[in-house]
Design a protein around this motif. Sequence first.
Motif, PDB file in Angstrom:
ATOM      1  N   VAL A  32       0.755  -1.163  -0.058  1.00 49.64           N
ATOM      2  CA  VAL A  32       0.088   0.088  -0.133  1.00 49.64           C
ATOM      3  C   VAL A  32       0.783   1.145   0.089  1.00 49.64           C
ATOM      4  O   VAL A  32       0.543   2.299  -0.655  1.00 49.64           O
ATOM      5  CB  VAL A  32      -0.993   0.008   1.142  1.00 49.64           C
ATOM      6  N   LEU A  42      -3.493   4.443   4.191  1.00 50.36           N
ATOM      7  CA  LEU A  42      -3.987   5.006   2.950  1.00 50.36           C
ATOM      8  C   LEU A  42      -3.698   6.853   2.997  1.00 50.36           C
ATOM      9  O   LEU A  42      -3.270   7.310   2.102  1.00 50.36           O
ATOM     10  CB  LEU A  42      -5.404   4.817   2.697  1.00 50.36           C
ATOM     11  N   ILE A  82      -3.331   8.707  -0.281  1.00 55.65           N
ATOM     12  CA  ILE A  82      -4.788   8.179  -1.028  1.00 55.65           C
ATOM     13  C   ILE A  82      -5.804   8.930  -0.382  1.00 55.65           C
ATOM     14  O   ILE A  82      -6.782   9.519  -1.034  1.00 55.65           O
ATOM     15  CB  ILE A  82      -4.654   6.696  -1.017  1.00 55.65           C
TER      16      ILE A  82
END
Length: 261
Positions: free
Chosen positions: A92, A174, A179
């Motif tokens: 990620v 994230l 993101i």
Amino acid sequence: MPLRQHLLELRRRLFFAALGLVVGAVAGWFLYDPVLSLLQQPLRDVAQERDSVVALNFAGVATSFDMKIKVSLFLGVFVSSPWWLYQLWAFVTPGLTRKERHYAVGFLAAAVPLFLAGAALAFWALPNAVRLLTEFTPDDATNLIDAQTYLSFVMRLLLAFGLAFLLPVLMVALNFAGIGRAATWRRGWRWAVVVAFTFAAVMTPTPDALTMIAVALPICALYFVALGVCTLHDRRVDRRRVAQGLPTLDGTLPSGPGSPA
């Protein structure tokens, strides 16, 4: 990172995660007997309360062998959880700086206990679920539960709760990867609460609201803790960008003497 490199990185991380799962399953093979006995304890408790037969039924010749393999793989997920959680983090957040990659230690320090805590909460709710689902058995009948069906039910319950407790950690991951902004999570907090209570209602099939609330509240609390961490991180990133004369991540231009014309 180009799409092809993303796919290659995903394949690499999945391979390493699967390798860790196999190693954990080998350890789970030797823990099979005590763990299976622990999983059957809710059935024994119900049988003792009602003074009736409530037990697992191994219907096929190879069912006991299949059970041992499945329980070993199931245990492998928990034993190898630090390893595959690290692989998730590494996939990620591949674009983080070397300094930010040190957050992997904090990620694992939070993710592993949360995953295990979610599974522990599910195991706490398991006896009530078993008691409710078996109370429809007539008094003059026995309840021989298919071993494969029971194991699948318990595995889904424990894994679902474990993964649900990982969602706040994924939110932070994230956010650190740039993101998901804290403002996005903040706008969706009402939906998060609704989803948490719906999940608790579905996964705890008991008639009392107390169990549902006891399951939903920790999930909601973790969501807001993750939201707080994301907010602090966004503020730190925005301050650093403003000091460099750059706009914040939401597009706000810096003001003051050092601002660009």
